[in-house]
Design an enzyme around this catalytic site. Structure first.
Site, PDB file in Angstrom:
ATOM      1  N   HIS A 287       0.854  -1.181   0.000  1.00 51.13           N
ATOM      2  CA  HIS A 287       0.000   0.000   0.000  1.00 51.13           C
ATOM      3  C   HIS A 287       0.888   1.228   0.000  1.00 51.13           C
ATOM      4  CE1 HIS A 287      -3.424   2.588   0.866  1.00 51.13           C
ATOM      5  NE2 HIS A 287      -2.627   3.232   1.698  1.00 51.13           N
TER       6      HIS A 287
ATOM      7  N   ARG B 251     -14.407  12.973   8.288  1.00 58.02           N
ATOM      8  CA  ARG B 251     -13.134  13.626   8.591  1.00 58.02           C
ATOM      9  C   ARG B 251     -12.793  14.674   7.539  1.00 58.02           C
ATOM     10  NH1 ARG B 251      -9.200   8.851   8.703  1.00 58.02           N
ATOM     11  NH2 ARG B 251      -7.634  10.494   8.872  1.00 58.02           N
TER      12      ARG B 251
ATOM     13  N   SER C 169      -7.272   3.766   9.450  1.00 55.27           N
ATOM     14  CA  SER C 169      -7.974   3.744   8.162  1.00 55.27           C
ATOM     15  C   SER C 169      -7.236   2.842   7.170  1.00 55.27           C
ATOM     16  CB  SER C 169      -8.075   5.181   7.633  1.00 55.27           C
ATOM     17  OG  SER C 169      -8.506   5.194   6.302  1.00 55.27           O
TER      18      SER C 169
ATOM     19  N   LYS D 258      -8.323  -1.397   6.025  1.00 58.59           N
ATOM     20  CA  LYS D 258      -8.538  -1.847   4.643  1.00 58.59           C
ATOM     21  C   LYS D 258      -7.543  -2.933   4.243  1.00 58.59           C
ATOM     22  CE  LYS D 258      -8.681   2.471   3.480  1.00 58.59           C
ATOM     23  NZ  LYS D 258      -8.681   3.747   2.760  1.00 58.59           N
TER      24      LYS D 258
ATOM     25  N   ASP E 126     -14.919   2.827   7.619  1.00 62.21           N
ATOM     26  CA  ASP E 126     -13.868   3.734   7.157  1.00 62.21           C
ATOM     27  C   ASP E 126     -14.406   4.709   6.126  1.00 62.21           C
ATOM     28  OD1 ASP E 126     -11.003   4.545   6.961  1.00 62.21           O
ATOM     29  OD2 ASP E 126     -11.355   3.979   4.890  1.00 62.21           O
TER      30      ASP E 126
END
Lengths: 430, 430
Positions: A82, A168, A183, A187, A161
């Site tokens: 990621h 947010r 967050s 995921k 999320d």
């Protein structure tokens, strides 16, 4: 339990229990706790922070708000990566086939781009015929057959999320490190991989601006991963200039193919082979990190990584691009240096915005992307520049206007003294 | 202007401009800015505070969200007082007639009680026939004719404060000193008086727990008042025990009448005459504060203050109480000391809760009050106590149960060593 008491507890700097965090997340997802209480709670977290235990509990609560991908039908060790989002970041297109060619299993759910950063799905879709909406069965079968699949996230993964992030975004509570960590990790954990490599970018074009913040984010994410029994490594990497030379969907696919053919730009090759070495090693396909890196370099140079890319694109329905005709635009505008010296910085944010303004990215979710346009850098940090040298080619299908040129003008910072090439990987945290 | 930018600006500790504060308050009242953004903003204010300029701008924005009472048709200098809420606080019933008898004009909008604190309107309504829903015309005429009127607030005064307070109450953002100051001052300024005395209570039964917080709240309120050209004085007063002896609606009216007849308890008389001296002096009815205090004491002792009270109650439709039959309950329970020594503390919160549990106060807005019940203290801080002495009489219309008795038990703190009587007024800030 009352939400107002939980808000006040966090406001006063106390730790929240697992039960309290579950109460908030479940209540919010079920519509029992209103937005206005959750936003006050998020702002209290912004100021008071969260412990590693709280961050792990928040991650778990979010993870359990939706479906988890069951990768148990895939044999072998599943690896995932990621990136916190960068400009010119085509690493997934390279790393995926590369580590699959080395024997690791890549079952990756990816996202689309918004704003100045691109998304892997958009880059894949710029290839004619390439599908990203695989069914779970297609996804799992493809990984079992060829070692790699990349698909879009379904609507059911980590709905908490999605809700929290949207809130947010409009309440000034995005830049909280434990919230960012939870967050991302919720995921990643929902996606089911065993080994997770995180590319935490810092600099002008990235979300994290300082090495301290990046370190803290990395540390919390590794800690969360550990609490779930996952192998997590975070790479803090430089975003003081775009990654590689190409920014724009087809331009980046082309650069990825060149890299997979052993002809990639130095920073991109270094980043990909270093991350790949961890994925390969922890997937138990090499006895040491050094051996894993050597294996990765070999696969880039012997054609096996490229062959895996072709297999992967073909499996997802894509027509393999003929590179000579892959990018066709109305104008290739040479953006030239007005000053001599050495390149000190190339603001990734400005280059990303240039690509977006050309039509290569989305300002809003509804925008349609032009896959052909973008920026191809000709000079990177540390390179010498003479007046009139082309700093970048602008690939455009509309006239290159003064707005785009001034965005580019502000991107390049040229100085008179010599500048070292920056390191791409600054720290590795595991 | 975007609300998210204003939230982030405050979150980062920057000052908000008058325009930004107006944007928030107007947008919120008009329903253009959602609760969830306002609550995040309030939490950011909790942590980052507000300057005096910001507090004044917030007060002005709230003030301008609704109607202001126009007292220009009342001749002379209008005085007002406000208490941050206490237990046994019947000062308005005494101060109002007292300063009116001294020539100041008292045009007072008052509130109801909730929780452990009583409200002036509830106390007035415990007198048969006494109306508090005066029209604006009745209100102004009465002040012009007899110098005093007390009425309930209409729905149109400072709607922004109503909205904000309801949101703060459920989002953990009540205890922010600039928000408290702006809330109080917006209502006081909307009520139109020239001279405002604020009674800021500290201690167990009060909202402010420390002298530092009370000082800061007082300082900001005086500063806000000044920025509107008003004469504001804040009295920081003790709430480590209830004020006077009586807690409960009719019990407090009776004690007020006794005080207006020159027979009040020491602490209550001192508080009332000190605050009165400022109201009388700043209303230009006496040449010095000392002369004003002497005038107040004289009016308590010569029957003029009581006569003004009677005039006031009659004008609002009330039947003057015959004190001997004013309070009739099923049981007057003597709560006795189990330990000898000196009274060190009488927790105002517990005494207020006892009165509420007896039916003398509201737990929710819908509760109906029993005007007869309450607590009549027989000992105050510093007094000597023997085992079996009655500490308080409990006026009850239902059996006095163990819950009530244990609440009372926890209220009295008796020590073996001698204890000084506390000062009622701790500091005066102007």
């Amino acid at each position: 339990m009352r939400m107002v008491d939980i808000i006040e507890k966090k406001r006063e700097g106390h730790f929240l229990s697992v039960e309290e965090i579950n109460f908030v997340i479940q209540g919010y997802v079920q519509g029992k706790i209103p937005d206005y209480q959750v936003s006050a709670w998020l702002m209290a977290i912004f100021f008071q922070g969260m412990t590693d235990q709280e961050s792990a509990a928040l991650t778990k609560a979010m993870l359990e708000s939706g479906d988890k991908i069951d990768l148990s039908k895939i044999s072998g060790i599943k690896v995932d990566k990621h990136s916190t989002g960068g400009v010119g970041d085509k690493t997934t297109l390279i790393l995926g086939p590369l580590v699959a060619a080395c024997g690791a299993k890549v079952a990756k759910l990816s996202g689309r781009g918004l704003g100045h950063t691109g998304g892997t799905l958009d880059k894949l879709e710029s290839i004619d015929g390439c599908r990203i909406n695989l069914t779970e069965e297609e996804f799992i079968n493809q990984v079992n057959q060829i070692g790699i699949a990349v698909a879009g996230q379904t609507g059911e993964i980590v709905p908490a999320d999605k809700l929290l992030y949207a809130l947010r975004d409009v309440t000034g509570t995005v830049p909280s490190i434990p919230l960012i960590a939870s967050s991302i990790m919720s995921k990643k954990l929902a996606s089911g991989a065993d080994v997770i490599c995180l590319d935490v970018k810092i600099g002008d074009g990235a979300f994290m601006k300082t090495i301290e913040d990046a370190r803290e984010l990395s540390r919390i994410m590794v800690s969360i991963g550990e609490s779930f029994g996952k192998n997590v490594t975070a790479f803090i990497t430089d975003m003081d200039q775009p990654l590689g030379h190409a920014i724009g969907n087809r331009l980046e696919v082309k650069e990825a193919i060149e890299t997979l053919s052993g002809n990639g730009p130095e920073d991109l090759v270094e980043l990909c082979t270093d991350i790949a070495s961890h994925m390969i090693y922890y997937a138990k396909q090499a006895p040491t990190l050094e051996a894993a890196k050597a294996m990765a370099l070999e696969k880039l140079n012997n054609g096996e990584a490229l062959a895996k890319f072709n297999e992967f694109i073909t499996a997802q329905g894509g027509a393999l691009p003929e590179l000579s005709h892959f990018i066709e635009v109305k104008e290739i505008y040479p953006f030239k240096a007005k000053k001599a010296g050495f390149v000190k910085q190339i603001k990734a944010l400005n280059i990303g915005l240039t690509s977006m303004k050309l039509g290569g990215g989305r300002e809003t979710k509804e925008d349609v992307i032009d896959p052909m346009v973008g920026v191809l850098l000709q000079k990177k940090i540390g390179e010498k520049v003479s007046i009139g040298d082309t700093l970048a080619f602008v690939y455009a299908n509309h006239p290159v206007d003064s707005d785009i040129l001034s965005t580019l003008e502000d991107a390049f910072f040229i100085v008179e003294y010599q500048v070292d090439k920056p390191k791409i990987i600054l720290e590795v945290i595991s």
